[in-house]
Design a protein around this motif. Structure first.
Motif, PDB file in Angstrom:
ATOM      1  N   GLN A  10       0.822  -1.203   0.000  1.00  0.00           N
ATOM      2  CA  GLN A  10       0.000   0.000   0.000  1.00  0.00           C
ATOM      3  C   GLN A  10       0.861   1.260   0.000  1.00  0.00           C
ATOM      4  N   ALA A  11       1.999   1.188   0.696  1.00  0.00           N
ATOM      5  CA  ALA A  11       2.910   2.341   0.725  1.00  0.00           C
ATOM      6  C   ALA A  11       3.472   2.613  -0.675  1.00  0.00           C
ATOM      7  N   ILE A  12       3.797   1.560  -1.409  1.00  0.00           N
ATOM      8  CA  ILE A  12       4.301   1.712  -2.787  1.00  0.00           C
ATOM      9  C   ILE A  12       3.216   2.320  -3.664  1.00  0.00           C
ATOM     10  N   ILE A  13       1.977   1.815  -3.522  1.00  0.00           N
ATOM     11  CA  ILE A  13       0.854   2.327  -4.313  1.00  0.00           C
ATOM     12  C   ILE A  13       0.635   3.810  -4.020  1.00  0.00           C
ATOM     13  N   ASP A  14       0.687   4.171  -2.723  1.00  0.00           N
ATOM     14  CA  ASP A  14       0.469   5.573  -2.331  1.00  0.00           C
ATOM     15  C   ASP A  14       1.590   6.468  -2.861  1.00  0.00           C
ATOM     16  N   SER A  15       2.833   5.954  -2.861  1.00  0.00           N
ATOM     17  CA  SER A  15       3.959   6.776  -3.323  1.00  0.00           C
ATOM     18  C   SER A  15       3.879   7.034  -4.825  1.00  0.00           C
ATOM     19  N   LEU A  16       3.314   6.071  -5.558  1.00  0.00           N
ATOM     20  CA  LEU A  16       3.182   6.244  -7.006  1.00  0.00           C
ATOM     21  C   LEU A  16       1.925   7.022  -7.379  1.00  0.00           C
ATOM     22  N   GLY A  17       0.946   7.046  -6.462  1.00  0.00           N
ATOM     23  CA  GLY A  17      -0.281   7.806  -6.701  1.00  0.00           C
ATOM     24  C   GLY A  17      -1.218   7.143  -7.688  1.00  0.00           C
ATOM     25  N   ALA A  18      -1.929   6.113  -7.235  1.00  0.00           N
ATOM     26  CA  ALA A  18      -2.867   5.402  -8.116  1.00  0.00           C
ATOM     27  C   ALA A  18      -3.969   6.341  -8.580  1.00  0.00           C
ATOM     28  N   ASP A  19      -4.260   6.329  -9.873  1.00  0.00           N
ATOM     29  CA  ASP A  19      -5.286   7.207 -10.431  1.00  0.00           C
ATOM     30  C   ASP A  19      -6.666   6.557 -10.429  1.00  0.00           C
ATOM     31  N   ALA A  20      -6.711   5.219 -10.280  1.00  0.00           N
ATOM     32  CA  ALA A  20      -7.980   4.493 -10.198  1.00  0.00           C
ATOM     33  C   ALA A  20      -7.686   3.113  -9.630  1.00  0.00           C
ATOM     34  N   TYR A  21      -8.712   2.479  -9.066  1.00  0.00           N
ATOM     35  CA  TYR A  21      -8.516   1.114  -8.565  1.00  0.00           C
ATOM     36  C   TYR A  21      -9.838   0.366  -8.627  1.00  0.00           C
ATOM     37  N   GLU A  22      -9.727  -0.970  -8.561  1.00  0.00           N
ATOM     38  CA  GLU A  22     -10.920  -1.805  -8.623  1.00  0.00           C
ATOM     39  C   GLU A  22     -10.681  -3.122  -7.903  1.00  0.00           C
ATOM     40  N   VAL A  23     -11.765  -3.790  -7.560  1.00  0.00           N
ATOM     41  CA  VAL A  23     -11.727  -5.189  -7.166  1.00  0.00           C
ATOM     42  C   VAL A  23     -12.643  -5.932  -8.140  1.00  0.00           C
ATOM     43  N   SER A  24     -12.173  -7.053  -8.645  1.00  0.00           N
ATOM     44  CA  SER A  24     -12.982  -7.826  -9.587  1.00  0.00           C
ATOM     45  C   SER A  24     -13.065  -9.273  -9.115  1.00  0.00           C
ATOM     46  N   PHE A  25     -14.196  -9.909  -9.397  1.00  0.00           N
ATOM     47  CA  PHE A  25     -14.403 -11.297  -8.978  1.00  0.00           C
ATOM     48  C   PHE A  25     -15.607 -11.856  -9.733  1.00  0.00           C
ATOM     49  N   PRO A  26     -15.638 -13.187  -9.932  1.00  0.00           N
ATOM     50  CA  PRO A  26     -16.824 -13.784 -10.554  1.00  0.00           C
ATOM     51  C   PRO A  26     -17.938 -13.943  -9.533  1.00  0.00           C
ATOM     52  N   SER A  27     -19.154 -13.747  -9.973  1.00  0.00           N
ATOM     53  CA  SER A  27     -20.308 -13.893  -9.077  1.00  0.00           C
ATOM     54  C   SER A  27     -21.558 -14.132  -9.904  1.00  0.00           C
ATOM     55  N   MET A  28     -22.591 -14.595  -9.242  1.00  0.00           N
ATOM     56  CA  MET A  28     -23.871 -14.755  -9.912  1.00  0.00           C
ATOM     57  C   MET A  28     -24.648 -13.441  -9.842  1.00  0.00           C
ATOM     58  N   ALA A  29     -25.331 -13.127 -10.936  1.00  0.00           N
ATOM     59  CA  ALA A  29     -26.185 -11.941 -10.994  1.00  0.00           C
ATOM     60  C   ALA A  29     -27.597 -12.388 -11.306  1.00  0.00           C
ATOM     61  N   ALA A  30     -28.561 -11.710 -10.698  1.00  0.00           N
ATOM     62  CA  ALA A  30     -29.975 -12.017 -10.952  1.00  0.00           C
ATOM     63  C   ALA A  30     -30.634 -10.803 -11.585  1.00  0.00           C
ATOM     64  N   PHE A  31     -31.601 -11.069 -12.496  1.00  0.00           N
ATOM     65  CA  PHE A  31     -32.360 -10.005 -13.144  1.00  0.00           C
ATOM     66  C   PHE A  31     -33.813 -10.126 -12.693  1.00  0.00           C
ATOM     67  N   PRO A  32     -34.209  -9.299 -11.719  1.00  0.00           N
ATOM     68  CA  PRO A  32     -35.546  -9.444 -11.106  1.00  0.00           C
ATOM     69  C   PRO A  32     -36.699  -9.387 -12.107  1.00  0.00           C
ATOM     70  N   ARG A  33     -36.572  -8.631 -13.196  1.00  0.00           N
ATOM     71  CA  ARG A  33     -37.713  -8.469 -14.102  1.00  0.00           C
ATOM     72  C   ARG A  33     -38.130  -9.778 -14.748  1.00  0.00           C
ATOM     73  N   ASN A  34     -37.169 -10.613 -15.139  1.00  0.00           N
ATOM     74  CA  ASN A  34     -37.536 -11.871 -15.799  1.00  0.00           C
ATOM     75  C   ASN A  34     -37.056 -13.111 -15.045  1.00  0.00           C
ATOM     76  N   GLY A  35     -36.481 -12.923 -13.846  1.00  0.00           N
ATOM     77  CA  GLY A  35     -36.073 -14.070 -13.034  1.00  0.00           C
ATOM     78  C   GLY A  35     -34.851 -14.798 -13.530  1.00  0.00           C
ATOM     79  N   ALA A  36     -34.105 -14.247 -14.497  1.00  0.00           N
ATOM     80  CA  ALA A  36     -32.930 -14.916 -15.053  1.00  0.00           C
ATOM     81  C   ALA A  36     -31.730 -14.750 -14.114  1.00  0.00           C
ATOM     82  N   ALA A  37     -30.762 -15.671 -14.241  1.00  0.00           N
ATOM     83  CA  ALA A  37     -29.526 -15.598 -13.470  1.00  0.00           C
ATOM     84  C   ALA A  37     -28.366 -15.945 -14.379  1.00  0.00           C
TER      85      ALA A  37
END
Length: 844
Positions: A80-107
């Motif tokens: 984290q100290a290295i990241i802060d010293s370089l000054g990250a312009d954006a960051y994210e966390v990514s992972f696979p997961s299930m998504a549900a669509f309430p309108r049609n019940g799809a997943a």
């Protein structure tokens, strides 16, 4: 030294034109060999140049940043100290997961990307509507992959549920830097603001997450940055990726396909060269009487030689031009055929180097490989007009050696240009030279054996056909060499094609699981199984997964090994978080290659683990070596009890480290369940139910993955088969030319036999048997040699297992023998249909 005036040169050009004009039809094989060989080389080289250039030009756009720091866990203080010293312009966390669509019940399984910051810095996050890309973070909405929205009839304004949070869908993602076409097809991207990740409660023990920090720094010295920071980050289980290293990695990802295409071009050109030599040999043999006439009329040997050299060079230039044009056309097709396989759109452009090389190769290979037969015009005597001499003067031995050396140098330089590796180039030249020697040795041994064990009891036709194989001026060595070499190259290409396409045979039958449920927590396992039972689905695998890291290897701490510059242990072994399991038996994709499998151990005993062959190699471990694992703060001493060979190509759960039962049952763990679902409706129903009850559980539907992989491999297969066909077609043309090479000798012998009273049926039988023997021996020798060469290619070049196919033996062997037989019999067609005197006048 004689110098030629314009008049002399004009006369040579006129003579070359007048003589060649009447012989165009006889040079069709010559032209075809050049065109096909050059077309293969130009198309593949142009496509390779385009891919390299596109990767280089689009490297920043493919990544979306100048460099990235990523980690499979939340960065520790040092990272984290290295990241802060370089000054990250954006960051994210990514992972696979299930998504549900309430309108049609799809997943649906999706790749969730929780983003903070104005990413991407290069390229564009293209959405529909356009303003959704700029507004989704501020408005707290989601952007969803456009194809996914189309499949499930989802529109902006509908909602998507991720874990415990329901997001409004603000727009569709048409394209986004940092995501490949293949992975986004299996798990489409859903982009949400980072601040909502914790509220979804999707990240649980064992979740496969990735934290990425994006940097925009166009002035940074990326090479120095990578060299300085990457080792430090590696030691802390993090990594630094620059856009340049990413482009190199993408290029390497298509290495085997590129190697095969280059091999196909190399073989096509080599076959073309052999075709040139065979075709010119036929052509010059027909022209020797004309050359003798020219010499009787006062033409010098140099003039006669230059007339035919000019013809060959011009034909080579025309063939090079036509081959280059065909290659440019083929190159336009390759990006279309590989659409969806490459993570970027290949913009087709015409670079000058492959085109220049195509034209140069056309002339160079024509002249070089025609030089040996052309030398016959130099040594032909004017008396050839008055007599028929079967034995032609071979000329200076020094010139023949020089010509052969020039040919070897040409092959070496060409292979070096194609493969860009001096060792591969030398290996290919050495391999070809050894193949030449073996085929020559086989033919010599064959002749010797026939002489020694001649079957005197056989009938007249069989004995005569065998006698022809070792009579004076026989062409047994030439034909076995040509047939064997052509078959060798064709079979090698086919076997190599099989090496690359073995993985297209995906086993997705009912005996194997096609649904995998991941991240099932211990308290959820029974409830998840209960949800599957009403649908009639049986649990095939019920595995416990325990995560751990290597604390020490053979008594040496991991941190000490990292600092040891002489250590041969691969860095990823020290930094990797191993997902291990425990069971009492091997599975179908595993086999023990060293040590013995231990089913279960009692408390207090040494813990014998089983490791994969790849891990043993990378960690430099053998049976009996001690390893201490860190299991979330608890150290466990183990020894290597066995080493397994694992087939990682199978779409099933394979592990690098497997523990016996009785050790890890109480360790912190999560579970993986697998089942078989017969159709898409049941799969959709199961996914809908699970995502509503257990939002943290990820469902991998292998049926969808099978479809995507088969589509991608199908495209690759099409390209590979197409290029293989191109080279095989060249090989067939070469075989035709090589067998036609023996036409004139056969005609004279057959005429003499007819004059002595032999019947047409006897002549036909003698010829058929002779070519049958030659075809079988040449093609069988070629296929057997190709088995050896293919094994070497699989091991050294492609680094893939080689399982020989029966097709060359069942298809190529009889087909080539029949082809040789048909062409051989066609050689004496005129003998059987015309009076002997007419034939003697023509060939005499």
């Amino acid at each position: 030294m004689h110098s030629y005036s314009r008049t002399d040169i004009g006369w040579l050009l006129k003579m070359a034109w007048r003589d060649g004009r009447s012989s165009i039809s006889r040079l069709l094989l010559f032209m075809a060999s050049i065109i096909l060989g050059i077309a293969a080389v130009v198309s593949i080289q142009l496509f390779s140049e385009n891919v390299k250039q596109n990767i280089q030009d689009q490297s920043k756009v493919l990544m979306g940043a100048d460099f990235i720091i990523d980690s499979r866990q939340l960065p520790n203080e040092k990272v984290q100290a290295i990241i802060d010293s370089l000054g990250a312009d954006a960051y994210e966390v990514s992972f696979p997961s299930m998504a549900a669509f309430p309108r049609n019940g799809a997943a649906k399984l999706v790749q969730v990307r929780g983003m903070e910051g104005n990413f991407p810095f290069y390229g564009t996050l293209e959405t529909e509507p356009i303003n959704a890309a700029a507004e989704y973070q501020k408005r707290g909405g989601a952007l969803v992959d456009a194809t996914l929205m189309l499949q499930y009839d989802i529109k902006p304004g509908d909602s998507i549920k991720l874990g415990l949070v329901t997001f409004p869908i603000l727009g569709a993602i048409n394209s986004m830097p940092g995501s490949s076409g293949i992975s986004s097809t299996v798990a489409p991207t859903v982009l949400i603001p980072y601040r909502f990740i914790e509220q979804t409660e999707l990240l649980q023990l064992g979740s496969r997450k990735r934290y990425q920090y994006f940097f925009e720094s166009p002035e940074a010295d990326l090479i120095k940055l990578d060299k300085t920071l990457d080792p430090i980050l590696d030691a802390e289980n993090a990594d630094l990726d620059t856009h340049t290293s990413t482009s190199r990695r993408i290029g390497r990802g298509y290495g085997n396909l590129g190697k095969f295409l280059n091999l196909a071009a190399f073989i096509a050109l080599l076959l073309g060269c052999i075709g040139i030599a065979s075709s010119v040999h036929i052509y010059i043999k027909e022209k020797l009487t004309d050359v003798a006439v020219l010499k009787c009329l006062g033409a010098s040997r140099k003039q006669a030689f230059l007339i035919y050299l000019i013809q060959i060079a011009v034909m080579g230039l025309i063939g090079g031009i036509l081959g280059t044009a065909v290659g440019i056309g083929l190159q336009q097709l390759l990006p279309f055929l590989l659409d969806g396989f490459l993570p970027f759109d290949v913009e087709v452009s015409i670079s000058l180097q492959p085109i220049f090389m195509g034209l140069l190769l056309g002339v160079l290979m024509s002249v070089l490989f025609a030089l040996q037969p052309l030398l016959a015009t130099w040594y032909v005597s004017p008396l050839e007009v008055l007599r028929v001499s079967e034995k032609q003067a071979r000329g200076s031995k020094k010139i023949r050696v020089f010509t052969f050396g020039a040919i070897l140098l040409f092959i070496l330089l060409f292979s070096l240009w194609i493969f860009k590796d001096i060792l591969f180039a030398f290996a290919f030249v050495a391999g070809i030279f050894i193949t030449f020697a073996i085929l020559a040795g086989i033919s010599a041994l064959f002749i010797k054996v026939i002489k020694k064990y001649f079957p005197t009891a056989w009938g007249f036709t069989a004995r005569t056909s065998l006698l022809n194989l070792f009579r004076p001026n026989n062409q047994t060595t030439v034909l076995i060499f040509a047939i064997g070499l052509g078959t060798f190259l064709i079979s090698t290409l086919y076997f190599t094609k099989d090496i690359l396409l073995t993985k297209t045979a995906l086993d997705n039958g009912s005996d194997n699981a096609n649904i995998i449920l991941v991240d099932v927590q211990p308290e959820q396992r029974d409830a998840v199984i209960a949800s599957m039972s009403p649908a009639g689905l049986e649990v095939i695998d019920n595995l416990s997964i325990v995560t751990m890291r290597m604390h020490s290897i053979k008594g040496k701490l991991s941190n000490e090994i990292r600092k040891d510059t002489t250590s041969a242990v691969n860095d990823w072994v020290l930094n990797h978080e191993f997902r291990t399991t425990f069971r009492d038996s091997l599975i179908a994709s595993e086999s023990i290659i060293d040590g013995s499998w231990v089913k279960e151990v009692n408390s207090g005993e040494k813990v014998p683990i089983s490791i994969s062959e790849s891990l043993a190699e990378n960690a430099k471990l053998g049976v009996g070596d001690p390893v201490i694992f860190n299991i979330q703060g608890v150290l466990m001493e183990t020894i290597v009890g066995s080493i397994r060979k694992v087939d990682w190509t199978r779409l099933q759960l394979n592990f690098m480290v497997v523990f016996p039962k009785g050790v890890l049952e109480q360790a912190p763990q999560f579970h993986v369940l697998t089942t078989y679902v017969p159709d898409s409706n049941k799969s959709a129903a199961l996914q809908r139910e699970l995502v509503s009850k257990f939002p943290n559980v990820t469902v991998f539907d292998l049926r969808q993955i099978y479809t995507v992989i088969e589509d991608i491999l199908g495209k690759i297969s099409w390209v590979i088969n197409f290029m293989a066909f191109f080279s095989i077609l060249t090989g067939i043309i070469v075989l035709i030319g090589s067998v036609r090479n023996s036409k004139y000798q056969r005609i004279k012998e057959s005429v003499l036999l007819r004059t002595l009273g032999a019947k047409s049926k006897q002549i036909l039988s003698i010829t058929a048997l002779e070519y049958l023997f030659l075809g079988i021996l040449g093609s069988l020798a070629g296929i057997l040699l190709s088995l050896i060469s293919s094994q070497l290619l699989a091991t050294l070049l492609f680094e893939e297992p080689f399982v020989p196919s029966g097709i060359p033996f069942l298809l190529f062997l009889p087909s080539i023998v029949i082809l040789v037989l048909i062409i051989g019999l066609s050689n004496i067609k005129s003998v059987l249909q015309s009076p002997p005197l007419n034939i003697l006048r023509k060939v005499g």
